[in-house]
Design a protein around this motif. Structure first.
Motif, PDB file in Angstrom:
ATOM      1  N   LEU A 146     -40.844  51.145  -7.506  1.00 55.13           N
ATOM      2  CA  LEU A 146     -41.362  50.116  -6.603  1.00 55.13           C
ATOM      3  C   LEU A 146     -41.633  48.872  -7.429  1.00 55.13           C
ATOM      4  O   LEU A 146     -42.442  48.897  -8.363  1.00 55.13           O
ATOM      5  N   ASP A 147     -40.957  47.788  -7.102  1.00 55.67           N
ATOM      6  CA  ASP A 147     -41.066  46.554  -7.876  1.00 55.67           C
ATOM      7  C   ASP A 147     -42.180  45.669  -7.325  1.00 55.67           C
ATOM      8  O   ASP A 147     -42.605  45.818  -6.176  1.00 55.67           O
ATOM      9  N   LYS A 158     -52.036  55.034  -1.404  1.00 55.19           N
ATOM     10  CA  LYS A 158     -51.238  54.910  -0.179  1.00 55.19           C
ATOM     11  C   LYS A 158     -49.836  55.479  -0.375  1.00 55.19           C
ATOM     12  O   LYS A 158     -49.286  56.144   0.510  1.00 55.19           O
ATOM     13  N   VAL A 159     -49.254  55.214  -1.545  1.00 60.70           N
ATOM     14  CA  VAL A 159     -47.917  55.748  -1.838  1.00 60.70           C
ATOM     15  C   VAL A 159     -47.950  57.275  -1.836  1.00 60.70           C
ATOM     16  O   VAL A 159     -47.065  57.935  -1.275  1.00 60.70           O
ATOM     17  N   ILE A 160     -48.968  57.843  -2.456  1.00 60.55           N
ATOM     18  CA  ILE A 160     -49.092  59.304  -2.502  1.00 60.55           C
ATOM     19  C   ILE A 160     -49.310  59.869  -1.101  1.00 60.55           C
ATOM     20  O   ILE A 160     -48.785  60.937  -0.756  1.00 60.55           O
ATOM     21  N   GLU A 161     -50.063  59.152  -0.279  1.00 57.11           N
ATOM     22  CA  GLU A 161     -50.293  59.605   1.100  1.00 57.11           C
ATOM     23  C   GLU A 161     -48.989  59.611   1.899  1.00 57.11           C
ATOM     24  O   GLU A 161     -48.755  60.512   2.719  1.00 57.11           O
ATOM     25  N   ILE A 162     -48.139  58.611   1.666  1.00 54.53           N
ATOM     26  CA  ILE A 162     -46.837  58.576   2.341  1.00 54.53           C
ATOM     27  C   ILE A 162     -46.000  59.778   1.915  1.00 54.53           C
ATOM     28  O   ILE A 162     -45.370  60.453   2.743  1.00 54.53           O
ATOM     29  N   LEU A 163     -45.989  60.058   0.612  1.00 51.82           N
ATOM     30  CA  LEU A 163     -45.257  61.219   0.103  1.00 51.82           C
ATOM     31  C   LEU A 163     -45.810  62.505   0.707  1.00 51.82           C
ATOM     32  O   LEU A 163     -45.057  63.390   1.132  1.00 51.82           O
ATOM     33  N   ASP A 164     -47.133  62.600   0.785  1.00 53.48           N
ATOM     34  CA  ASP A 164     -47.782  63.798   1.321  1.00 53.48           C
ATOM     35  C   ASP A 164     -47.453  63.993   2.797  1.00 53.48           C
ATOM     36  O   ASP A 164     -47.296  65.130   3.268  1.00 53.48           O
ATOM     37  N   ASP A 205     -40.987  50.378   5.080  1.00 56.81           N
ATOM     38  CA  ASP A 205     -41.683  50.012   6.322  1.00 56.81           C
ATOM     39  C   ASP A 205     -43.131  49.615   6.058  1.00 56.81           C
ATOM     40  O   ASP A 205     -43.728  48.856   6.834  1.00 56.81           O
ATOM     41  N   ASN A 206     -43.687  50.136   4.950  1.00 50.32           N
ATOM     42  CA  ASN A 206     -45.069  49.807   4.591  1.00 50.32           C
ATOM     43  C   ASN A 206     -45.149  48.621   3.624  1.00 50.32           C
ATOM     44  O   ASN A 206     -46.214  48.354   3.059  1.00 50.32           O
ATOM     45  N   GLY A 207     -44.025  47.940   3.449  1.00 48.37           N
ATOM     46  CA  GLY A 207     -44.031  46.707   2.673  1.00 48.37           C
ATOM     47  C   GLY A 207     -43.755  46.846   1.191  1.00 48.37           C
ATOM     48  O   GLY A 207     -43.845  45.860   0.449  1.00 48.37           O
ATOM     49  N   TYR A 208     -43.388  48.040   0.741  1.00 50.30           N
ATOM     50  CA  TYR A 208     -43.113  48.231  -0.686  1.00 50.30           C
ATOM     51  C   TYR A 208     -41.663  47.859  -1.002  1.00 50.30           C
ATOM     52  O   TYR A 208     -40.758  48.096  -0.196  1.00 50.30           O
TER      53      TYR A 208
END
Length: 217
Positions: A146-147, A158-164, A205-208
């Protein structure tokens, strides 16, 4: 990660009085490039394969080929070894060992504890450790970058929550600042057991900014 878990124990060593030609044979037979040099049970130097290959008697310039070969055959390791050996402790972190080796331009660090040589850590060992730390040795994984990642540490959660939410498993994660461009900030993580395309879409979609996705099968 500590040196004691990645170093080679019981390293091959040589006496300071061994002939250079014999030290070369040991290196070739053992397929190693460095030899700690011992005298009376103490570390007194280190020799490298490149150093042995470059070994020349100091008075060689005016010698005949026969005289030169004779002196080379009699030359001992003590005459060409590096005496100021850069060493490390088994309790050094791998990062500290890497920094020390880089600072002094050496490819291996003898590991010393209480004055006794107990191992050696080389560039290859450090490579193995960092590959392991980054999860690069795990098969069936995906590496995602993620740049322009936020300075807000909550974004990592938040990234970990998306993965989870996709039932994925986090293998490794690293937050990298200023490399290779000053001001650039990347979050690099490796995952498994997840639909990578779905994960990439949710991140976007979450802006990353997903700048790279690569997989190891």
């Amino acid at each position: 990660m500590f040196v004691k878990y990645w170093m080679k124990t019981n390293p091959v060593t040589v006496s300071a009085d061994i002939l250079v030609i014999d030290a070369k044979k040991i290196m070739n037979n053992k397929k190693i490039r460095r030899l700690p040099v011992m005298r009376g049970g103490q570390l007194v130097g280190i020799v490298t394969l490149s150093g042995l290959r470059e070994a020349q008697p100091s008075q060689a310039t005016s010698l005949s080929i026969h005289e030169l070969n004779y002196l080379l055959a009699k030359m001992t390791v003590s005459e060409i070894m590096t005496r100021d050996v850069i060493t490390c402790s088994p309790d050094f972190t791998m990062e500290k060992a890497a920094i020390l080796g880089t600072k002094h331009g050496v490819g291996a660090l003898p590991v010393v504890e209480k004055g006794k040589l107990i191992g050696i850590i080389t560039e290859s060992d450090i490579y193995r450790a960092f590959l392991h730390m980054l999860g690069a040795t795990h098969k069936n994984t995906a590496r995602i970058t993620l740049d322009n990642f936020s300075q807000n540490q909550d974004e990592i959660i938040k990234v970990i929550e998306i993965l989870d939410s996709l039932k994925g498993t986090l293998v490794s994660l690293a937050l990298i600042d200023d490399i290779p461009i000053k001001g650039r900030r990347e979050l690099v993580f490796r995952v498994k057991e997840v639909d990578v395309e779905a994960l990439q879409k949710q991140l976007q979609d979450n802006g990353y900014v997903v700048s790279n996705v690569s997989q190891i099968e």
